[in-house]
Design a protein around this motif. Sequence first.
Motif, short mmCIF file in Angstrom:
data_model
loop_
_atom_site.label_atom_id
_atom_site.label_comp_id
_atom_site.label_asym_id
_atom_site.label_seq_id
_atom_site.Cartn_x
_atom_site.Cartn_y
_atom_site.Cartn_z
N MET A 1 0.84 -1.20 0.00
CA MET A 1 0.00 0.00 0.00
C MET A 1 0.88 1.25 0.00
SD MET A 1 -3.01 1.05 2.66
CE MET A 1 -3.94 -0.43 2.23
N THR A 2 0.55 2.22 -0.84
CA THR A 2 1.32 3.45 -0.94
C THR A 2 1.01 4.35 0.24
OG1 THR A 2 1.17 3.30 -3.35
CG2 THR A 2 1.81 5.41 -2.42
N GLU A 3 2.08 4.92 0.85
CA GLU A 3 1.90 5.83 1.97
C GLU A 3 1.58 7.22 1.44
OE1 GLU A 3 4.32 7.63 5.85
OE2 GLU A 3 5.26 6.16 4.51
N ALA A 4 0.48 7.80 1.88
CA ALA A 4 0.05 9.10 1.38
C ALA A 4 0.71 10.22 2.17
CB ALA A 4 -1.47 9.22 1.46
N GLN A 5 1.26 11.19 1.44
CA GLN A 5 1.85 12.37 2.04
C GLN A 5 1.45 13.57 1.21
OE1 GLN A 5 6.05 11.49 2.09
NE2 GLN A 5 5.92 10.39 4.03
N GLY A 6 1.07 14.65 1.84
CA GLY A 6 0.62 15.80 1.06
C GLY A 6 0.67 17.08 1.87
N LEU A 24 0.72 8.50 -7.05
CA LEU A 24 -0.21 7.59 -6.38
C LEU A 24 0.25 6.15 -6.28
CD1 LEU A 24 -3.64 8.79 -7.87
CD2 LEU A 24 -2.58 9.47 -5.72
N LEU A 25 1.13 5.69 -7.15
CA LEU A 25 1.40 4.26 -7.25
C LEU A 25 2.88 3.92 -7.12
CD1 LEU A 25 -0.96 3.45 -10.25
CD2 LEU A 25 -1.22 2.58 -7.93
N GLU A 26 3.11 2.77 -6.48
CA GLU A 26 4.46 2.21 -6.42
C GLU A 26 4.64 1.11 -7.45
OE1 GLU A 26 4.98 0.94 -2.41
OE2 GLU A 26 5.29 2.98 -1.65
N SER A 27 3.57 0.41 -7.77
CA SER A 27 3.65 -0.68 -8.74
C SER A 27 2.28 -0.93 -9.33
CB SER A 27 4.18 -1.96 -8.08
OG SER A 27 3.28 -2.41 -7.08
N ALA A 28 2.25 -1.59 -10.49
CA ALA A 28 1.00 -1.96 -11.13
C ALA A 28 1.28 -3.05 -12.14
CB ALA A 28 0.37 -0.76 -11.83
N PRO A 29 0.65 -4.22 -12.02
CA PRO A 29 0.92 -5.31 -12.96
C PRO A 29 0.33 -5.05 -14.34
CG PRO A 29 -0.80 -5.94 -11.42
CD PRO A 29 -0.26 -4.64 -10.94
N VAL A 30 -0.75 -4.24 -14.42
CA VAL A 30 -1.41 -3.94 -15.69
C VAL A 30 -1.56 -2.44 -15.81
CG1 VAL A 30 -3.51 -4.20 -17.07
CG2 VAL A 30 -2.67 -6.12 -15.67
N VAL A 31 -1.32 -1.90 -17.00
CA VAL A 31 -1.58 -0.49 -17.26
C VAL A 31 -2.42 -0.38 -18.54
CG1 VAL A 31 0.58 0.24 -16.17
CG2 VAL A 31 0.49 -0.07 -18.65
N VAL A 32 -3.19 0.70 -18.62
CA VAL A 32 -4.01 0.99 -19.79
C VAL A 32 -3.44 2.22 -20.48
CG1 VAL A 32 -6.31 1.65 -20.61
CG2 VAL A 32 -6.08 0.00 -18.74
N VAL A 33 -3.21 2.10 -21.78
CA VAL A 33 -2.71 3.23 -22.58
C VAL A 33 -3.74 3.51 -23.67
CG1 VAL A 33 -0.87 4.14 -24.02
CG2 VAL A 33 -0.31 2.59 -22.12
N ALA A 45 -10.87 4.93 -19.89
CA ALA A 45 -11.14 5.23 -18.48
C ALA A 45 -12.03 4.16 -17.87
CB ALA A 45 -11.80 6.60 -18.35
N SER A 46 -13.01 3.69 -18.64
CA SER A 46 -13.90 2.64 -18.14
C SER A 46 -13.12 1.37 -17.83
CB SER A 46 -15.00 2.34 -19.18
OG SER A 46 -15.72 3.50 -19.52
N VAL A 47 -12.24 0.99 -18.74
CA VAL A 47 -11.47 -0.24 -18.56
C VAL A 47 -10.47 -0.08 -17.42
CG1 VAL A 47 -9.76 -1.75 -19.65
CG2 VAL A 47 -11.76 -0.98 -20.94
N ALA A 48 -9.81 1.06 -17.34
CA ALA A 48 -8.83 1.28 -16.28
C ALA A 48 -9.48 1.18 -14.90
CB ALA A 48 -8.16 2.64 -16.45
N VAL A 49 -10.65 1.83 -14.75
CA VAL A 49 -11.36 1.76 -13.47
C VAL A 49 -11.83 0.34 -13.21
CG1 VAL A 49 -13.39 2.56 -12.22
CG2 VAL A 49 -12.03 4.19 -13.53
N GLY A 50 -12.30 -0.33 -14.27
CA GLY A 50 -12.77 -1.70 -14.09
C GLY A 50 -11.68 -2.66 -13.67
N LEU A 51 -10.47 -2.46 -14.16
CA LEU A 51 -9.33 -3.33 -13.81
C LEU A 51 -8.55 -2.82 -12.61
CD1 LEU A 51 -7.90 -4.16 -17.37
CD2 LEU A 51 -9.22 -5.67 -15.87
N ARG A 52 -8.95 -1.66 -12.08
CA ARG A 52 -8.16 -0.99 -11.03
C ARG A 52 -6.72 -0.82 -11.49
NH1 ARG A 52 -10.49 0.00 -6.23
NH2 ARG A 52 -12.31 -1.20 -5.56
N ALA A 53 -6.56 -0.35 -12.70
CA ALA A 53 -5.24 -0.17 -13.30
C ALA A 53 -5.01 1.30 -13.63
CB ALA A 53 -5.12 -1.01 -14.58
N PRO A 54 -3.78 1.78 -13.59
CA PRO A 54 -3.53 3.16 -13.99
C PRO A 54 -3.77 3.35 -15.47
CG PRO A 54 -1.46 2.00 -13.65
CD PRO A 54 -2.54 1.09 -13.17
#
Length: 516
Positions: A1-6, A24-33, A45-54
């Motif tokens: 889990m990424t530690e939030a700082q702001g 927001l992210l340290e790692s991601a196994p799948v990305v959407v371009v 955007a629909s697919v990225a949100v559906g897969l929880r992918a950046p």
Amino acid sequence: MTEAQGPKVAEDADGTGVETSELLLESAPVVVVAAPDAEAQARGASVAVGLRAPMFTAVPGGDEELAEEVTRLGAERVLRVGEVGFEYDDGEVVDAPTERSDLETFTGISFAGEDDIAESRIDDVTVHQNPGSPLLMRSGESSVSDEGDGADGGENDGADGASTDVEPFEVGAPAWEGDDAPRVLVHDDTPVASVATAVATGAAVTHLRAPDPRVDGGSVEAVRDAEVVYALGPDWGDDDQLAERIELARTVPELPGGGQLMFPGRRFVAAYGSPFTTALGILGEQGPEESVDRVEELVEQYQPHSPEPVIPAFEIIGTVAAGGPGDNGMYTNEWDPQEFAPLVDAITDAGGYAVIDLQPGRADLLDQAKIFEEMLKRPGVGLALDPEWKLQDGQQPGAQIGAVDAEEINRVIEWLADLTKESGGPQKLLILHQFSTAMITNRDQIDTSRPELAIALHADGHGTPDLKLGTWDQLRAGLSPDIWLAWKNFYDEDTPTFTPEQTMAVEPRPWFVSYQ
């Protein structure tokens, strides 16, 4: 889990979404371009949100930076949406099909539905998507090439150009959970890729009317108790400026309707006039409480035609131009400000706003403004200047149209902005009345730099609709984009008086409407 700082800002000026991913992210196994066109952005955007992918947007010249970020994330798979030429050497690259059924089979996402979304609303709809089971958004025509269709969900070209069997995708885990998630602020100009990534990661995303946490009550509520706040997209300022604005949102008294910025979080409908006479407007036709009732009836008529909340207001003539010189020789009537307190109290107690209008005669506008200094310290009280009644030596009210130079207006701006800052109040409204270009000389030199003030030009044209709209267009010509627009309806001088619907159909839609 990424530690939030702001607080932190990810501007993503190039629209790729890379800065948001880095934040927001340290790692991601799948990305959407996705390609930059509306259809690919909506579907991506629909697919990225559906897969929880950046999500990233492929832009000309951006492949190298994008490849570096995908590598940093350790991505094993890249899902391309639309006509995207991006290649990735360290993992599998596949192209998303177009049709819903094929896309569901291909990705494993069960879409909650499918709808056509206007390009301007893709970001806002994305904010309200449900990760894991989103709406499949469409927008415009598909940009997917035949080669990238992958309609059977079976085979696609991998990164090495070979044909490979595509294994099912799995929905990822959120990067944030519960109270650990940061509050993420976005607005209309935030790249879709940035918005989708924030939603996909599980951040608490809020779409604001403007890039400032003080813009309205919803924005203030969003940051009030948030431990960590991120802002995505342009115009937020740097990290320090964001932090300062968040602190102001939490501590400065709010305006009627919420927030500390006058616009674009609200519009106003005002009754204009003097409590001492019926000749100068509708405020003199009844008592304070009855005037509140009257303007609230107008608000009810206007609200259906405004996406922003409409707030009741009084524009109270605090000094009135006089036909004779008077004791001070200034051709203006002045009263103790307490004479106006019943009107000011009535409208502010009702959740509205009061504006004190000055008709200075030969008096200096700043000198007259200072008469109301204590009243102007109140967060629900603003100021209006009426150059029609600003006279030079030898002139008398009614014999000619008055005029004021930007230099005199700027002295009022400096004083009122300093007063607002020192009193710790929210942004204050300053109205400049005008119906002829000659009424304000050197108008382009008006100082709009003070953030403590929202300056509005009030177009006072009257007569037929064509005459009013002609005056409106004439006054808008050359106007600073930092000055908001206001409109006046006359019950007697207009033929006919505009209806609320007609008034709100004026382009651009006025932010402040008064009735005389």
